[in-house]
Design an enzyme around this catalytic site. Structure first.
Site, mmCIF file in Angstrom:
data_model
loop_
_atom_site.group_PDB
_atom_site.id
_atom_site.type_symbol
_atom_site.label_atom_id
_atom_site.label_comp_id
_atom_site.label_asym_id
_atom_site.label_seq_id
_atom_site.Cartn_x
_atom_site.Cartn_y
_atom_site.Cartn_z
ATOM 1 N N GLY A 153 -30.862 -5.798 14.078
ATOM 2 C CA GLY A 153 -32.275 -5.581 14.334
ATOM 3 C C GLY A 153 -32.965 -6.620 15.183
ATOM 4 N N ASN A 196 -39.979 -12.596 20.811
ATOM 5 C CA ASN A 196 -41.312 -12.062 21.131
ATOM 6 C C ASN A 196 -41.774 -12.556 22.492
ATOM 7 O OD1 ASN A 196 -43.031 -11.972 17.872
ATOM 8 N ND2 ASN A 196 -41.250 -10.882 18.640
ATOM 9 N N CYS A 247 -36.701 -11.597 16.124
ATOM 10 C CA CYS A 247 -36.718 -11.077 17.499
ATOM 11 C C CYS A 247 -37.199 -12.138 18.482
ATOM 12 C CB CYS A 247 -37.625 -9.848 17.587
ATOM 13 S SG CYS A 247 -36.971 -8.417 16.695
ATOM 14 N N TYR A 286 -42.574 -4.001 6.936
ATOM 15 C CA TYR A 286 -43.661 -3.551 7.796
ATOM 16 C C TYR A 286 -43.196 -2.347 8.607
ATOM 17 C CZ TYR A 286 -40.975 -6.264 11.206
ATOM 18 O OH TYR A 286 -39.970 -6.772 11.991
ATOM 19 N N HIS A 319 -38.840 -7.956 22.688
ATOM 20 C CA HIS A 319 -39.894 -6.928 22.754
ATOM 21 C C HIS A 319 -41.264 -7.573 22.934
ATOM 22 C CE1 HIS A 319 -41.597 -7.551 18.684
ATOM 23 N NE2 HIS A 319 -40.348 -7.758 18.293
#
Length: 426
Positions: free
Chosen positions: A329, A353, A351, A315, A333
């Site tokens: 990575g 979130n 991640c 993506y 965020h």
């Protein structure tokens, strides 16, 4: 007449000798018994040799008349029966070089690299309990400026403020061979206010990091210095210049994420200031469990994963309030598309979130170097995937030092702070 004259002369000569002998006896008797002030003992003065100093000093390096001495040289010496020791280094013009005696009292290091191709004289003075100084000197000449030099740089710049988990990071422009790393590390010093125990850890031939045993104390002042100028670094290479950096440590802000509760708890100086719902990595792309620190902060960025995940899973997405945690990575965020799952279901690609509002709040309250610990996920954090210095135990971290660890060694405090330079790169 001749005979009568002889008779007259000889007696006078005998009387003179006798008188002189009597005078000598009288003087000897007087000096042995009185000083002429009423019977006090006296003795002859100025005839005895001055006793040798009780202390002694010897300069081991640089040797007298040595040539081509590295500009990084220190003065190594030994003393015996010394109550006080002083070291002085002057150039040929008599100008003194600033420096400092080592804590062990066996060496002295100039405050900076010496000039190339220059003559210097070192003087070590040892004074014993008799108050008599003994000196040793050595005159030597430094080498010409070398063509092969290694550049030393710091990730952090002067007066930068960072979080309590920030490691000090020093890089070299060329590999440092293992058998030279101890010499390099001896020229790397860290001082802090207040004093804190810590150690350097080599993560690669070109990078070494420092962390304290525990997180930095909030609001500390930290200085670190690499006296690399003229230092032999292997294979004919020498350090290009010294490096000094002063930084500040911010408040103790810690982030803890529990996969079981899907919550992040944020504390500042030991008090909980916010609890934030999160969504972590789904089972196919789990988040890493371990202790990381914020590496960089990006107000706006774009995540592009097509090369990594391929056309089906990949993506390209615009991201707000991104804070990098790993080289692989993983970020904290804002993810407005998962706000409905945050606090209950893991749907990310690894991640952490959070909502737009919480992402904004975190971005405003965190600093590079702030630690985050993630617990209870399916994958363990791999050391080296980010600044994982705090993901290692203290015993593991110590093993990365090129010098033996001495837990009883004194820690450096404010009085030993390094002198800052205009730029963090040499």
């Amino acid at each position: 007449m001749r005979a009568s004259q002889d008779q007259l002369i000889r007696p006078r000569g005998r009387r003179r000798v006798l008188a002189a002998g009597l005078l000598a006896v009288a003087l000897a008797f007087t000096s042995a018994c009185t000083d002429g002030d009423g019977g006090k003992p006296s003795s002859w003065q100025g005839g005895a040799e001055t006793p040798a100093p009780k202390a002694s000093a010897t300069i081991a390096e640089p040797a007298a008349d040595a040539k081509d001495v590295p500009a990084s040289t220190g003065i190594t010496f030994t003393t015996k029966d010394a109550e006080e020791t002083a070291v002085e280094l002057k150039d040929a013009a008599g100008k003194a070089v600033e420096g400092k005696l080592a804590a062990d009292g066996k060496s002295w290091l100039p405050s900076g690299a010496l000039e190339y191709g220059t003559s210097y004289t070192a003087t070590v003075t040892a004074t014993g309990d008799d108050g008599r100084p003994a000196t040793a000197t050595s005159t030597f000449t430094t080498m010409a400026k070398p063509d092969k030099q290694i550049r030393v740089s710091s990730f952090l710049g002067d007066n930068q403020q960072v979080g309590v988990g920030m490691p000090l990071i020093v890089r070299f422009s060329r590999d440092i061979p293992e058998d030279y790393r101890d010499d390099v590390q001896r020229r790397m010093t860290v001082t802090s206010t207040p004093a804190q125990e810590g150690i350097w850890h080599w993560v690669s031939p070109t990078e070494v990091r420092y962390r304290p045993k525990e997180f930095w104390k909030a609001n500390s002042k930290v200085s670190y210095r690499v006296q690399a100028g003229g230092l032999p670094m292997g294979n004919g290479y020498y350090g290009r210049a010294d490096l000094s950096v002063d930084i500040k440590i911010g408040p103790k802000l810690l982030m803890t994420v529990d996969n079981k509760t899907k919550r992040m708890t944020v504390t500042r100086d030991g008090k909980v200031i916010k609890t934030i719902p999160v969504s972590l990595g789904k089972k196919s792309t789990p988040s890493s469990s371990g202790t990381m620190v914020v590496i960089e902060k990006l107000r706006k960025t774009v995540f592009d994963t097509f090369e990594e995940l391929g056309p089906e899973e990949g993506y390209r997405t615009k991201i707000d309030f991104a804070q990098r945690l790993t080289w692989g990575g993983e970020f904290i965020h804002a993810a407005p598309w998962s706000e409905g799952q945050q606090g209950s279901v893991n749907v990310s690609h690894g991640c952490v979130n959070v909502s737009m509002a919480n992402g904004d709040w975190l971005f405003k309250n965190t600093e590079v170097g702030d630690p985050i610990t993630v617990k209870g996920t399916e994958r363990r954090l791999q050391n080296g995937n980010g600044w994982t210095d705090w993901n290692m135990s203290w015993d593991e971290y110590v093993k990365g030092s090129a010098l033996p660890y001495d837990p009883d060694a004194p820690t450096a405090g404010a009085d030993d702070a390094a002198t800052p330079t205009p730029t963090p790169t040499a």
